[in-house]
Design a protein around this motif. Sequence first.
Motif, PDB file in Angstrom:
ATOM      1  N   GLN A  16     -20.862 -12.062  61.471  1.00  0.00           N
ATOM      2  CA  GLN A  16     -21.998 -10.883  61.771  1.00  0.00           C
ATOM      3  C   GLN A  16     -22.303  -9.901  61.312  1.00  0.00           C
ATOM      4  OE1 GLN A  16     -23.504 -11.018  66.363  1.00  0.00           O
ATOM      5  NE2 GLN A  16     -21.631 -12.345  66.134  1.00  0.00           N
ATOM      6  N   VAL A  17     -21.347  -8.834  60.443  1.00  0.00           N
ATOM      7  CA  VAL A  17     -21.606  -7.426  60.077  1.00  0.00           C
ATOM      8  C   VAL A  17     -21.027  -7.868  59.343  1.00  0.00           C
ATOM      9  CG1 VAL A  17     -20.238  -6.827  61.916  1.00  0.00           C
ATOM     10  CG2 VAL A  17     -21.984  -5.615  60.684  1.00  0.00           C
ATOM     11  N   SER A  18     -20.400  -7.278  58.094  1.00  0.00           N
ATOM     12  CA  SER A  18     -19.646  -6.901  57.149  1.00  0.00           C
ATOM     13  C   SER A  18     -19.361  -5.515  57.455  1.00  0.00           C
ATOM     14  CB  SER A  18     -20.727  -7.444  55.930  1.00  0.00           C
ATOM     15  OG  SER A  18     -21.664  -6.036  55.510  1.00  0.00           O
ATOM     16  N   TYR A  19     -17.638  -6.262  56.238  1.00  0.00           N
ATOM     17  CA  TYR A  19     -16.904  -4.289  56.232  1.00  0.00           C
ATOM     18  C   TYR A  19     -17.770  -3.941  55.511  1.00  0.00           C
ATOM     19  CZ  TYR A  19     -13.032  -1.430  55.401  1.00  0.00           C
ATOM     20  OH  TYR A  19     -12.593  -1.019  55.161  1.00  0.00           O
ATOM     21  N   THR A  77     -21.277  -3.246  55.522  1.00  0.00           N
ATOM     22  CA  THR A  77     -22.513  -2.886  56.328  1.00  0.00           C
ATOM     23  C   THR A  77     -21.740  -1.483  57.448  1.00  0.00           C
ATOM     24  OG1 THR A  77     -23.506  -4.374  56.570  1.00  0.00           O
ATOM     25  CG2 THR A  77     -24.381  -3.362  58.073  1.00  0.00           C
ATOM     26  N   LEU A  78     -20.155  -2.417  58.135  1.00  0.00           N
ATOM     27  CA  LEU A  78     -19.847  -0.964  58.579  1.00  0.00           C
ATOM     28  C   LEU A  78     -19.521   0.444  57.739  1.00  0.00           C
ATOM     29  CD1 LEU A  78     -16.885  -3.239  60.786  1.00  0.00           C
ATOM     30  CD2 LEU A  78     -19.735  -2.164  61.732  1.00  0.00           C
ATOM     31  N   LEU A  79     -19.078  -0.310  56.323  1.00  0.00           N
ATOM     32  CA  LEU A  79     -19.118   1.624  55.995  1.00  0.00           C
ATOM     33  C   LEU A  79     -20.045   2.437  55.459  1.00  0.00           C
ATOM     34  CD1 LEU A  79     -15.861   0.408  53.621  1.00  0.00           C
ATOM     35  CD2 LEU A  79     -15.689   1.858  56.041  1.00  0.00           C
ATOM     36  N   GLU A  80     -21.187   1.678  55.129  1.00  0.00           N
ATOM     37  CA  GLU A  80     -22.344   1.823  54.879  1.00  0.00           C
ATOM     38  C   GLU A  80     -23.278   2.721  56.546  1.00  0.00           C
ATOM     39  OE1 GLU A  80     -25.439   0.268  52.057  1.00  0.00           O
ATOM     40  OE2 GLU A  80     -24.160  -0.916  51.530  1.00  0.00           O
ATOM     41  N   PHE A  81     -23.210   2.333  57.602  1.00  0.00           N
ATOM     42  CA  PHE A  81     -23.945   2.777  58.556  1.00  0.00           C
ATOM     43  C   PHE A  81     -22.531   4.008  58.055  1.00  0.00           C
ATOM     44  CE2 PHE A  81     -22.699   3.974  63.255  1.00  0.00           C
ATOM     45  CZ  PHE A  81     -24.450   4.179  63.555  1.00  0.00           C
ATOM     46  N   PHE A  82     -21.128   4.165  57.955  1.00  0.00           N
ATOM     47  CA  PHE A  82     -19.667   5.238  58.711  1.00  0.00           C
ATOM     48  C   PHE A  82     -20.750   6.155  57.691  1.00  0.00           C
ATOM     49  CE2 PHE A  82     -17.078   7.039  56.233  1.00  0.00           C
ATOM     50  CZ  PHE A  82     -15.855   8.217  57.238  1.00  0.00           C
ATOM     51  N   TYR A  83     -21.183   6.821  56.523  1.00  0.00           N
ATOM     52  CA  TYR A  83     -21.477   7.187  55.628  1.00  0.00           C
ATOM     53  C   TYR A  83     -22.585   8.263  55.880  1.00  0.00           C
ATOM     54  CZ  TYR A  83     -17.251   6.931  52.510  1.00  0.00           C
ATOM     55  OH  TYR A  83     -15.743   7.273  51.981  1.00  0.00           O
ATOM     56  N   HIS A 135      -7.140  -2.502  56.128  1.00  0.00           N
ATOM     57  CA  HIS A 135      -5.948  -3.145  56.766  1.00  0.00           C
ATOM     58  C   HIS A 135      -5.232  -4.122  56.348  1.00  0.00           C
ATOM     59  CE1 HIS A 135      -6.114  -1.559  61.078  1.00  0.00           C
ATOM     60  NE2 HIS A 135      -7.788  -1.409  60.718  1.00  0.00           N
ATOM     61  N   ASN A 136      -6.293  -4.259  54.651  1.00  0.00           N
ATOM     62  CA  ASN A 136      -5.351  -5.354  53.874  1.00  0.00           C
ATOM     63  C   ASN A 136      -6.104  -5.035  52.221  1.00  0.00           C
ATOM     64  OD1 ASN A 136      -8.683  -6.232  53.621  1.00  0.00           O
ATOM     65  ND2 ASN A 136      -7.688  -7.328  55.823  1.00  0.00           N
ATOM     66  N   ALA A 137      -5.946  -5.907  51.587  1.00  0.00           N
ATOM     67  CA  ALA A 137      -6.471  -4.983  50.272  1.00  0.00           C
ATOM     68  C   ALA A 137      -8.093  -5.270  49.366  1.00  0.00           C
ATOM     69  CB  ALA A 137      -5.523  -6.117  49.063  1.00  0.00           C
ATOM     70  N   ASP A 138      -8.355  -6.482  50.552  1.00  0.00           N
ATOM     71  CA  ASP A 138      -9.843  -6.579  50.037  1.00  0.00           C
ATOM     72  C   ASP A 138     -10.574  -5.145  51.132  1.00  0.00           C
ATOM     73  OD1 ASP A 138      -9.471  -9.055  48.972  1.00  0.00           O
ATOM     74  OD2 ASP A 138     -10.100  -9.697  51.097  1.00  0.00           O
ATOM     75  N   GLN A 139     -10.327  -5.285  52.409  1.00  0.00           N
ATOM     76  CA  GLN A 139     -10.881  -4.093  52.680  1.00  0.00           C
ATOM     77  C   GLN A 139     -10.502  -2.436  51.854  1.00  0.00           C
ATOM     78  OE1 GLN A 139      -9.356  -2.735  57.211  1.00  0.00           O
ATOM     79  NE2 GLN A 139     -11.224  -4.568  57.320  1.00  0.00           N
ATOM     80  N   LYS A 170      -9.927  -2.585  48.870  1.00  0.00           N
ATOM     81  CA  LYS A 170     -11.124  -2.699  47.295  1.00  0.00           C
ATOM     82  C   LYS A 170     -12.571  -2.128  47.995  1.00  0.00           C
ATOM     83  CE  LYS A 170     -13.221  -5.552  43.555  1.00  0.00           C
ATOM     84  NZ  LYS A 170     -13.134  -7.252  43.698  1.00  0.00           N
ATOM     85  N   ILE A 171     -13.003  -2.484  48.801  1.00  0.00           N
ATOM     86  CA  ILE A 171     -14.420  -2.565  49.349  1.00  0.00           C
ATOM     87  C   ILE A 171     -14.524  -1.023  49.828  1.00  0.00           C
ATOM     88  CG2 ILE A 171     -16.305  -2.674  51.767  1.00  0.00           C
ATOM     89  CD1 ILE A 171     -14.984  -6.413  51.418  1.00  0.00           C
ATOM     90  N   ALA A 172     -13.625  -0.531  50.464  1.00  0.00           N
ATOM     91  CA  ALA A 172     -13.760   1.011  50.649  1.00  0.00           C
ATOM     92  C   ALA A 172     -13.591   1.845  50.052  1.00  0.00           C
ATOM     93  CB  ALA A 172     -12.841   1.534  51.886  1.00  0.00           C
TER      94      ALA A 172
END
Length: 185
Positions: free
Chosen positions: A81-84, A86-92, A118-122, A124-126
């Motif tokens: 429903q919501v991507s990591y 999207t959560l990080l864009e909101f954070f910024y 919490h993992n390698a994918d996060q 990379k996205i972060a």
Amino acid sequence: MSSATPAAPMTVPAGAETATVAAGCFWGVEHMFRREFKGKGLYDARVGYIGGDTADPNYKIVCSGRTGHAEALQVVYDPAQVSYRTLLEFFYKMHDPTTANRQGPDVGTQYRSAIFYHNADQEKIAKDITERASKEWYKGKVATQVLPAGHWYDAETYHQLYLDKNPSGYECPSHFLRNFPALSE
């Protein structure tokens, strides 16, 4: 004042993921994330402490700035429903990531801007979102740390849902939603 306790396991549907961010005073961060993502994939949001070397911290000791912990928000969400991202864009968009160890009048390492992956994918996205936000929105001035998530400690019960229980409570003046265009892919 009692110590914070490690987060208890939550009962959430299979496939749920966890995101952990720090953006200054955790009351406003929690309030804004709950308001934005309620009914849009957010299972739970809790405030607590992460990133330091003091076991079983409490609010008073974290506020001393000597624990290494940040006031943080941990969300459990449905990635369908919501991507990591999207959560990080909101954070910024919802805080000022350009000041090291500060949000508005709140100063100290406990108020730093950080993403705890919490993992390698996060990770990379972060790093990607941080680079893009710095370049496209903040003119190269982002001071946000991108760090591996360590041990999480829930904050004391009275901090959870604080602004829901205290609508006129303190909100950091740097916590507001900035009107930026979507980040480029």
